[in-house]
Scaffold this motif. Structure first.
Motif, PDB file in Angstrom:
ATOM      1  N   ASN A  80       0.547  -1.097   0.268  1.00 16.03           N
ATOM      2  CA  ASN A  80       0.015  -0.572  -0.006  1.00 16.03           C
ATOM      3  C   ASN A  80       0.725   1.594  -0.089  1.00 16.03           C
ATOM      4  N   ASP A 128      -5.933   1.986  -2.737  1.00 12.66           N
ATOM      5  CA  ASP A 128      -5.416   1.601  -1.086  1.00 12.66           C
ATOM      6  C   ASP A 128      -5.641   2.590  -0.474  1.00 12.66           C
ATOM      7  N   ALA A 161      -4.159  -3.988  -0.765  1.00 17.77           N
ATOM      8  CA  ALA A 161      -2.557  -3.923  -1.079  1.00 17.77           C
ATOM      9  C   ALA A 161      -3.064  -3.455  -3.202  1.00 17.77           C
TER      10      ALA A 161
END
Length: 276
Positions: A80, A128, A161
């Motif tokens: 992220n 993210d 992610a």
């Protein structure tokens, strides 16, 4: 190496560093950047995600084998870029972030928000930072969750992610070895959220560059990775858009007495905000 590495557009060899002996055969090895390389070809050619090659050499400086680190799934861990809910990358979740998430949720996007580096002109938000329930959509529900977090109400933020490298990241623009198995890699990285807000003012405003620290196995593949960037990994200084942070990297000897080398990172276009 593949024949494609002869394509000057890939910029193979634009950054090089001596790793030391990574695989234990008594011969030093190299890391070579190719910041315009890309395993994903779009309608207009490569997307400049970037790549780094680990070259294993013999005693005659001949190439024994090579390992490529790039945007291919599994090559680098998904990671992220900002905290979930931090749409502007300033390291905090505020009411302003909720306002922007709501704005994006109200814009009909002509693309998948997961790849919003390709659609910043229509406005989008990286998953993210805005996709708080990991459904790969940015909706009013996500904006409400960000608002709850901003005002301190209990809420679960569960952003997915992102794909490790995105369009125009130019991973490999600089490389420096801190140890045979620890490689620092510079990347110009595009912050899709910032691009959505700033592109009409200046295309460079959407870039918030980063340094990747790669823990390498003896075959050149990546065992673990850490990103150092604005708003993450404990890096406090505010970077200007287009600062070219990480365009140059260098290893220097231990300065704080902990027995470990230090990393010098150049930012050739950063400036004092008092002059802005």
């Amino acid at each position: 190496l593949s024949e494609d590495q002869g394509d000057q557009r890939l910029l193979f060899g634009s950054s090089v560093t001596h790793l030391g002996d990574l695989n234990g055969d008594g011969v030093g090895d190299l890391a070579v950047g190719a910041p315009s390389d890309d395993p994903i070809r779009g309608p207009y050619g490569y997307g400049d995600r970037g790549a780094v090659w680990i070259l294993f050499l013999d005693n005659d400086a001949g190439l024994v084998r090579a390992t490529k680190i790039d945007a291919t799934p599994g090559s680098l861990p998904g990671i992220n870029r900002n905290d979930c809910g931090d749409t502007d990358g300033d390291g905090a979740t505020t009411v302003r972030d909720a306002q922007y998430a709501l704005l994006i949720a109200s814009v009909p996007l002509g693309c998948n928000p997961v790849i919003c580096g390709a659609c910043h002109l229509t406005g989008c938000c990286a998953p993210d930072t805005c996709d708080t329930n990991a459904d790969y959509l940015v909706t009013a529900t996500d904006a409400l969750a960000v608002l709850h977090a901003a005002v301190g109400l209990p809420v679960s933020l569960d952003c997915p992610a992102t794909p490790t490298l995105s369009l125009d990241d130019r991973f490999g623009v600089a490389v420096a070895a801190l140890a045979p198995n620890l490689l620092a890699v510079g990347a110009e990285e595009v912050n899709a959220t910032l691009l959505a807000k700033d592109t009409l003012q200046s295309p460079s405003c959407g870039h918030r560059s980063a340094v990747w620290l790669l823990d390498l196995r003896d075959d050149g593949t990546v065992e673990a990775a850490t990103r150092i960037s604005q708003g993450g990994e404990g890096f406090g200084p505010t970077l200007n858009g287009g600062s070219e942070f990480a365009a140059s990297l260098a290893r220097i000897s231990d300065m704080n007495g902990d027995g470990e080398p230090e990393l010098v990172v150049g930012a050739s276009r950063d400036y004092d905000r008092l002059l802005d």
